[in-house]
Design a protein around this motif. Sequence first.
Motif, short mmCIF file in Angstrom:
data_model
loop_
_atom_site.label_atom_id
_atom_site.label_comp_id
_atom_site.label_asym_id
_atom_site.label_seq_id
_atom_site.Cartn_x
_atom_site.Cartn_y
_atom_site.Cartn_z
N VAL A 27 -20.91 -26.89 60.94
CA VAL A 27 -22.09 -27.08 61.79
C VAL A 27 -22.75 -28.42 61.49
O VAL A 27 -23.17 -29.14 62.40
N THR A 28 -22.83 -28.79 60.24
CA THR A 28 -23.42 -30.07 59.87
C THR A 28 -22.57 -31.23 60.41
O THR A 28 -23.11 -32.21 60.94
N ALA A 29 -21.26 -31.11 60.31
CA ALA A 29 -20.37 -32.16 60.84
C ALA A 29 -20.50 -32.26 62.36
O ALA A 29 -20.53 -33.36 62.93
N LEU A 30 -20.62 -31.14 63.04
CA LEU A 30 -20.78 -31.14 64.49
C LEU A 30 -22.11 -31.80 64.88
O LEU A 30 -22.15 -32.61 65.82
N ALA A 31 -23.17 -31.48 64.19
CA ALA A 31 -24.47 -32.09 64.48
C ALA A 31 -24.42 -33.60 64.27
O ALA A 31 -24.92 -34.37 65.09
N GLY A 32 -23.79 -34.03 63.18
CA GLY A 32 -23.67 -35.47 62.93
C GLY A 32 -22.84 -36.17 64.00
O GLY A 32 -23.18 -37.27 64.45
N THR A 33 -21.75 -35.53 64.42
CA THR A 33 -20.90 -36.10 65.46
C THR A 33 -21.65 -36.20 66.78
O THR A 33 -21.55 -37.21 67.50
N ALA A 36 -24.17 -39.09 66.55
CA ALA A 36 -23.47 -40.38 66.65
C ALA A 36 -22.99 -40.65 68.08
O ALA A 36 -23.08 -41.77 68.58
N GLY A 37 -22.49 -39.62 68.76
CA GLY A 37 -22.04 -39.77 70.14
C GLY A 37 -23.18 -40.11 71.07
O GLY A 37 -23.05 -40.97 71.96
N LEU A 38 -24.31 -39.47 70.91
CA LEU A 38 -25.48 -39.75 71.75
C LEU A 38 -25.97 -41.18 71.54
O LEU A 38 -26.28 -41.88 72.50
N ILE A 39 -26.02 -41.62 70.30
CA ILE A 39 -26.42 -43.00 70.01
C ILE A 39 -25.44 -43.98 70.64
O ILE A 39 -25.83 -44.99 71.22
N THR A 40 -24.15 -43.68 70.56
CA THR A 40 -23.13 -44.55 71.15
C THR A 40 -23.30 -44.65 72.66
O THR A 40 -23.22 -45.73 73.24
#
Length: 109
Positions: A27-33, A36-40
């Motif tokens: 869940v933490t990895a998904l939130a981080g991904t 990062a995708g939204l910022i990109t």
Amino acid sequence: MASDIDDAPQGNGAAPPPELRFLKLLVTALAGTMIAGLITIIVLLVIRLPSVTAVRPSLPEHVVLPDGLTAEAVTFGRGWIAVVTDTEEILILDAETGALRQRVAIGGT
């Protein structure tokens, strides 16, 4: 007959089962991904979208509109310039001399 309630972890500081630790990591990895995708996506939109203050085409220096007319749109063709005026007319001008070739009224029905 033993109950599943007896197998539940107690609040005595015992470590959570490995499955829960793995799930928390996922869940933490998904939130981080996702962050990062939204910022990109936001960065790409800012970089790639045309600027609001982009230079708009304007009439060449030698082209002068008749008195009282204001250009609302300009179209450049091969050897001619079309100007849509605020009086609902299209002026076709020579691209080199700026002389009026044709005047077309935009008629509403």
